[in-house]
Enzyme design. Structure first.
Site, PDB file in Angstrom:
ATOM      1  N   ASP A   1       1.134  39.093  59.475  1.00  0.00           N
ATOM      2  CA  ASP A   1      -0.270  39.700  59.590  1.00  0.00           C
ATOM      3  C   ASP A   1      -1.048  39.421  58.310  1.00  0.00           C
ATOM      4  O   ASP A   1      -1.369  40.352  57.257  1.00  0.00           O
ATOM      5  CB  ASP A   1      -0.812  41.155  59.592  1.00  0.00           C
ATOM      6  CG  ASP A   1      -2.430  41.698  59.743  1.00  0.00           C
ATOM      7  OD1 ASP A   1      -2.834  41.041  59.534  1.00  0.00           O
ATOM      8  OD2 ASP A   1      -2.630  43.110  59.942  1.00  0.00           O
ATOM      9  N   MET A   2      -2.103  38.326  57.988  1.00  0.00           N
ATOM     10  CA  MET A   2      -2.625  37.798  56.982  1.00  0.00           C
ATOM     11  C   MET A   2      -3.250  38.534  55.926  1.00  0.00           C
ATOM     12  O   MET A   2      -4.273  38.430  55.299  1.00  0.00           O
ATOM     13  CB  MET A   2      -3.091  36.386  57.226  1.00  0.00           C
ATOM     14  CG  MET A   2      -1.833  35.631  57.542  1.00  0.00           C
ATOM     15  SD  MET A   2      -0.332  35.605  56.198  1.00  0.00           S
ATOM     16  CE  MET A   2       0.348  34.407  57.246  1.00  0.00           C
TER      17      MET A   2
ATOM     18  N   TYR B   1     -17.075  33.252  59.395  1.00  0.00           N
ATOM     19  CA  TYR B   1     -16.417  31.861  59.398  1.00  0.00           C
ATOM     20  C   TYR B   1     -16.916  31.081  58.556  1.00  0.00           C
ATOM     21  O   TYR B   1     -16.184  30.094  57.568  1.00  0.00           O
ATOM     22  CB  TYR B   1     -16.683  31.856  60.894  1.00  0.00           C
ATOM     23  CG  TYR B   1     -15.331  30.928  61.172  1.00  0.00           C
ATOM     24  CD1 TYR B   1     -14.217  30.477  61.369  1.00  0.00           C
ATOM     25  CD2 TYR B   1     -15.812  29.279  61.465  1.00  0.00           C
ATOM     26  CE1 TYR B   1     -13.286  29.818  61.816  1.00  0.00           C
ATOM     27  CE2 TYR B   1     -14.887  28.210  61.742  1.00  0.00           C
ATOM     28  CZ  TYR B   1     -13.751  28.568  61.815  1.00  0.00           C
ATOM     29  OH  TYR B   1     -12.827  27.342  61.870  1.00  0.00           O
TER      30      TYR B   1
ATOM     31  N   SER C   1     -18.277  30.758  56.312  1.00  0.00           N
ATOM     32  CA  SER C   1     -18.238  30.879  54.451  1.00  0.00           C
ATOM     33  C   SER C   1     -16.757  31.169  54.266  1.00  0.00           C
ATOM     34  O   SER C   1     -16.374  30.589  53.301  1.00  0.00           O
ATOM     35  CB  SER C   1     -18.623  32.531  53.977  1.00  0.00           C
ATOM     36  OG  SER C   1     -17.822  33.410  54.711  1.00  0.00           O
ATOM     37  N   THR C   2     -15.751  31.334  54.999  1.00  0.00           N
ATOM     38  CA  THR C   2     -14.748  31.451  54.421  1.00  0.00           C
ATOM     39  C   THR C   2     -13.996  29.742  54.317  1.00  0.00           C
ATOM     40  O   THR C   2     -13.129  29.204  53.991  1.00  0.00           O
ATOM     41  CB  THR C   2     -13.632  31.783  55.682  1.00  0.00           C
ATOM     42  OG1 THR C   2     -13.711  31.481  56.774  1.00  0.00           O
ATOM     43  CG2 THR C   2     -14.074  33.547  56.507  1.00  0.00           C
TER      44      THR C   2
ATOM     45  N   GLY D   1     -13.771  19.804  63.676  1.00  0.00           N
ATOM     46  CA  GLY D   1     -15.144  19.769  65.009  1.00  0.00           C
ATOM     47  C   GLY D   1     -14.111  20.866  65.502  1.00  0.00           C
ATOM     48  O   GLY D   1     -13.050  21.348  65.117  1.00  0.00           O
TER      49      GLY D   1
ATOM     50  N   ILE E   1     -12.766  22.340  68.428  1.00  0.00           N
ATOM     51  CA  ILE E   1     -11.083  21.698  69.601  1.00  0.00           C
ATOM     52  C   ILE E   1     -11.354  22.797  70.763  1.00  0.00           C
ATOM     53  O   ILE E   1     -11.426  23.840  71.029  1.00  0.00           O
ATOM     54  CB  ILE E   1      -9.895  22.145  68.518  1.00  0.00           C
ATOM     55  CG1 ILE E   1     -10.405  21.102  66.854  1.00  0.00           C
ATOM     56  CG2 ILE E   1      -8.684  21.793  68.585  1.00  0.00           C
ATOM     57  CD1 ILE E   1     -10.095  20.058  67.161  1.00  0.00           C
ATOM     58  N   ASP E   2     -10.098  22.056  72.124  1.00  0.00           N
ATOM     59  CA  ASP E   2     -10.526  22.553  72.992  1.00  0.00           C
ATOM     60  C   ASP E   2      -9.186  24.332  73.044  1.00  0.00           C
ATOM     61  O   ASP E   2      -8.520  24.266  73.446  1.00  0.00           O
ATOM     62  CB  ASP E   2     -10.617  21.848  74.503  1.00  0.00           C
ATOM     63  CG  ASP E   2      -8.746  21.474  74.219  1.00  0.00           C
ATOM     64  OD1 ASP E   2      -8.211  21.845  73.041  1.00  0.00           O
ATOM     65  OD2 ASP E   2      -8.497  21.095  74.996  1.00  0.00           O
TER      66      ASP E   2
ATOM     67  N   SER F   1      -8.953  30.285  72.438  1.00  0.00           N
ATOM     68  CA  SER F   1     -10.748  30.915  71.641  1.00  0.00           C
ATOM     69  C   SER F   1     -11.560  30.608  71.392  1.00  0.00           C
ATOM     70  O   SER F   1     -12.521  30.845  71.740  1.00  0.00           O
ATOM     71  CB  SER F   1      -9.452  32.228  70.245  1.00  0.00           C
ATOM     72  OG  SER F   1      -9.581  30.611  69.458  1.00  0.00           O
TER      73      SER F   1
END
Length: 287
Positions: A91-92, A182, A184-185, A215, A217-218, A221
């Site tokens: 778990d990061m 997202y 910002s990260t 860009g 990606i399929d 999620s």
């Protein structure tokens, strides 16, 4: 004005093609036996990265949170031709797990030639409503764990003339609605690893850093989040993954995939008003 815009975009396209033409040739055989760590490898881009490395005959350690899925991915990697495929669940968001993953890979593989940092934490695709705690948590997963793992792996990468590959996003280059935490990260990743790349070059380090700007990606999620909100075309995860691997193997500092992401980052600075207009009209917002 329209004519100037067309000339400008055509000029950028010519420059981009010239740069691509001058890139080093990818030697697939160079990856046979290479020792690789891939994060976020249970699904999506990371999973496809692992499969491509397996086809090239690499030795792979993969990580993500779900042990059962990781086990299935490692089995497929072995069937595709990986010399070795191992996994470690982690778990990061944890302060200790990023180091634990790198130490596991170093122990099991005897060193590292490539580290592909690709993992991300889940984040809602919606207007930001002041959730500072989620943003702080996401920064730990998407940013702090990256720099922690990079630092842990650097001595081995230095010893082996290795490559550190950072999977970033177009959203780290240009702001977009609905993804403030997202974005910002990813902006932080670009800034930190861009600076680190300069520092390593000044020290004449053996380690190359590649920052991959992707860009849409399929992946499942990603498509679940944006399907009803935007009509922006999505590109195949397997092709993105192969381009990421080639960029690391040829020690290129940057990847833009698809190539239109490169155009977008340039037009943002040259034509900010037009870029903002396009950005705001790309999404469907029903308050």
């Amino acid at each position: 004005m329209k004519t100037l815009t067309k000339i400008f975009l055509a000029s950028i396209g010519v420059v981009f093609l010239a740069v691509k033409w001058s890139e080093p040739t990818f030697n697939a055989e160079s990856l046979r036996g290479a020792r690789v760590l891939v994060t976020g490898a249970s699904t999506g881009i990371g999973e496809q990265v692992a499969y491509h490395y397996a086809r090239f005959g690499a030795q792979i350690v993969i990580t993500a949170r779900r042990e059962k899925v990781l086990s299935q991915v490692t089995e497929k990697c072995l069937s595709l031709g990986a010399q070795k495929a191992l996994y470690i669940a982690a778990d990061m968001a944890s302060e200790s797990d990023p180091d634990k993953v790198v130490d596991f890979a170093l122990e099991k593989l005897g060193g590292l030639d490539y580290v592909v940092l690709n993992h991300i934490g889940p984040s809602p695709f919606q207007m930001w409503e002041g959730d500072v705690e989620h943003t702080r948590w996401l920064m730990q997963v998407n940013f702090f764990s990256y720099i922690q793992m990079a630092w842990r792996a650097l001595p081995s990468l230095e010893q082996n003339k290795g490559s550190l590959v950072i999977v970033s996003s177009l959203l780290g280059k240009m702001a977009s609605p609905f993804v403030a935490p997202y974005t910002s990260t990813k902006s932080a990743l670009n800034g930190f690893f861009g600076a680190l790349g300069h520092e390593l070059a000044l020290k004449k380090s053996n380690v190359s850093i590649s920052i991959c700007t992707l860009g849409l990606i399929d992946t499942d999620s990603a498509m679940e989040k944006v399907r009803a909100i935007t009509d922006v075309p999505a590109y195949p995860a397997t092709d993105a993954a192969l381009n990421i691997i080639i960029t690391g193997a040829t020690r290129q500092p940057e990847l833009y995939y698809p190539w239109m992401t490169y155009i977008a980052t340039i037009t943002k600075d040259w034509l900010p008003s037009a870029t903002n207009y396009i950005m705001r009209n790309t999404y469907k917002y029903n308050p």
